[in-house]
Write a protein that holds these residues in place. Structure first.
Motif, PDB file in Angstrom:
ATOM      1  N   ASP A   1     -50.732  -3.582   7.852  1.00 31.20           N
ATOM      2  CA  ASP A   1     -50.096  -4.039   9.085  1.00 31.20           C
ATOM      3  C   ASP A   1     -50.295  -5.539   9.226  1.00 31.20           C
ATOM      4  O   ASP A   1     -51.345  -6.001   9.691  1.00 31.20           O
TER       5      ASP A   1
ATOM      6  N   SER B   1     -49.033  -7.526  11.294  1.00 29.91           N
ATOM      7  CA  SER B   1     -49.088  -8.008  12.671  1.00 29.91           C
ATOM      8  C   SER B   1     -50.526  -8.074  13.183  1.00 29.91           C
ATOM      9  O   SER B   1     -50.795  -8.729  14.194  1.00 29.91           O
TER      10      SER B   1
ATOM     11  N   PRO C   1     -44.715 -10.343  12.388  1.00 31.24           N
ATOM     12  CA  PRO C   1     -44.474  -9.915  13.770  1.00 31.24           C
ATOM     13  C   PRO C   1     -44.524  -8.393  13.860  1.00 31.24           C
ATOM     14  O   PRO C   1     -44.400  -7.681  12.851  1.00 31.24           O
ATOM     15  N   GLY C   2     -44.709  -7.893  15.057  1.00 25.44           N
ATOM     16  CA  GLY C   2     -44.847  -6.455  15.238  1.00 25.44           C
ATOM     17  C   GLY C   2     -43.626  -5.651  14.851  1.00 25.44           C
ATOM     18  O   GLY C   2     -43.745  -4.497  14.429  1.00 25.44           O
ATOM     19  N   ASP C   3     -42.427  -6.250  14.979  1.00 25.24           N
ATOM     20  CA  ASP C   3     -41.225  -5.479  14.655  1.00 25.24           C
ATOM     21  C   ASP C   3     -40.864  -5.534  13.174  1.00 25.24           C
ATOM     22  O   ASP C   3     -39.926  -4.861  12.745  1.00 25.24           O
ATOM     23  N   LYS C   4     -41.598  -6.319  12.402  1.00 24.81           N
ATOM     24  CA  LYS C   4     -41.418  -6.359  10.947  1.00 24.81           C
ATOM     25  C   LYS C   4     -42.808  -6.513  10.318  1.00 24.81           C
ATOM     26  O   LYS C   4     -43.109  -7.477   9.635  1.00 24.81           O
ATOM     27  N   SER C   5     -43.640  -5.516  10.570  1.00 24.60           N
ATOM     28  CA  SER C   5     -45.078  -5.677  10.344  1.00 24.60           C
ATOM     29  C   SER C   5     -45.541  -5.359   8.921  1.00 24.60           C
ATOM     30  O   SER C   5     -46.666  -5.701   8.560  1.00 24.60           O
TER      31      SER C   5
END
Length: 337
Positions: free
Chosen positions: A38, A40, A46-50
């Motif tokens: 992960d 992120s 970023p969290g949406d492309k972790s």
């Protein structure tokens, strides 16, 4: 029987990256696979492309777990297979390959400082300072040396892992130590240094101390912590003129700033011109001169061949960056000499 593989990587923390690791169970006889993490949570996505990818590049026996367990140094990649922006190893490997005919090798002297309960190990409990530095360097005795049990254990673990550990010593400040990795070619020397750092952090857990790479752990009249980097090529190991060519190349316009920028955060606090350093904004080299940016050891001048010691890299440097810079600057100059 399945074995444990500790996947280790360099994260995206700034200004100084940290090590991360996690354990994968691998079937006996299987190759070490690529894995993921992960990004992120490691300052790498970023969290949406972790999703980030771990690609094994170096492995050695795990001396802590023993058995068939291994430590696995990894490069970080994007899901496309391209190197992640925080992946400094790939560029180091490319530089080493470009100048492979020059057979560059390195020895890196990793200084570090033990901390316990918020103070350097060996500093008085409740505040204040110990006796001034002077007797601690390569010292012996409970009044001068702190943390030897951790250091001895770390040394044993590095040797059991098969790393090219070439020595240890107590340093100038209480609780400050050094180990050396090399001589080894890049990028392997940096792989091994990162693994040795991981082993140091991990074993220090068992002794309830922290190993820190802060380049200036205590302000004032105390030595900082560096990662002096010894470097040579086949030409330098053969004649003294090549050594001078390399030293001159490191002082060329633009190169001084480029190297300083890549030698670790907070370098201006350590390279002050005091405590065996040259000012960070100036460049110099000299024989047997620990106040120079680059030292030519006395025996190198006597023998007319050998290596140089770049004394500028910080303890918190990225060894992939340091070795890449030295290869590109010195090997380019030597190729054109």
């Amino acid at each position: 029987m399945p074995f444990k593989a500790e996947y280790i990587w360099v994260d995206g923390t700034r200004p100084t990256a940290k090590l991360r690791s996690k354990t994968k169970i691998v079937e006996d006889g299987a190759e070490l696979p690529i894995w993921g993490f992960d990004g992120s949570s490691t300052n790498q996505a970023p969290g949406d492309k972790s999703d980030c990818v771990l690609r094994p590049v170096f492995s050695c026996p795990d001396p802590i777990r023993g058995g068939n367990s291994v430590l696995v140094m990894c490069e970080v990649e994007l899901i496309t297979g391209a190197p992640h922006p925080t992946n400094t190893r790939r560029a180091c490997a490319e530089a080493a390959e470009k100048f492979a005919d020059q057979e560059a090798i390195f020895g890196i002297e990793q200084e570090y400082t033990f901390f316990k309960d918020g103070r350097p190990y060996g500093f008085p409990v409740g505040g204040g300072f110990p006796a001034p530095q002077g007797g601690y360097y390569c010292g012996v005795g409970a009044d001068e040396v702190f943390g030897r049990d951790v250091v001895e254990k770390h040394m044993d673990l590095c040797l059991q892992a098969g790393l090219h550990l070439s020595g240890i010593n107590a340093e100038v400040m209480p609780g400050q130590w050094e180990f050396q990795i090399g001589p080894v070619a890049a990028p392997q020397v940096a792989d091994e240094l990162w693994v040795a750092r991981w082993l140091l952090y991990r074993i220090a857990e068992d002794f309830d101390v922290s190993a820190m790479l802060d380049p200036k752990p205590v302000k004032g009249d105390w030595n900082g912590a560096g990662a002096h980097t010894n470097f040579s090529t086949n030409a330098m190991r053969d004649n003294y003129d090549a050594i001078i060519t390399a030293c001159d190349a490191l002082g060329k316009d633009g190169k001084v700033a480029e190297h300083i920028a890549g030698y670790g955060a907070g370098i201006e606090h350590r390279l002050t011109g005091m405590h065996e350093t040259a000012p960070w904004s100036e460049y110099s080299y000299g024989v047997s001169d620990r106040g120079a940016s680059v030292r030519i050891p006395w025996q190198v001048e006597r023998d007319g061949k050998g290596y140089i010691e770049d004394r500028r890299p910080n303890a918190n440097c990225d060894p992939y960056v340091v070795t890449r810079l030295l290869i590109n600057t010195c090997c380019s100059a030597l190729a054109n000499a």
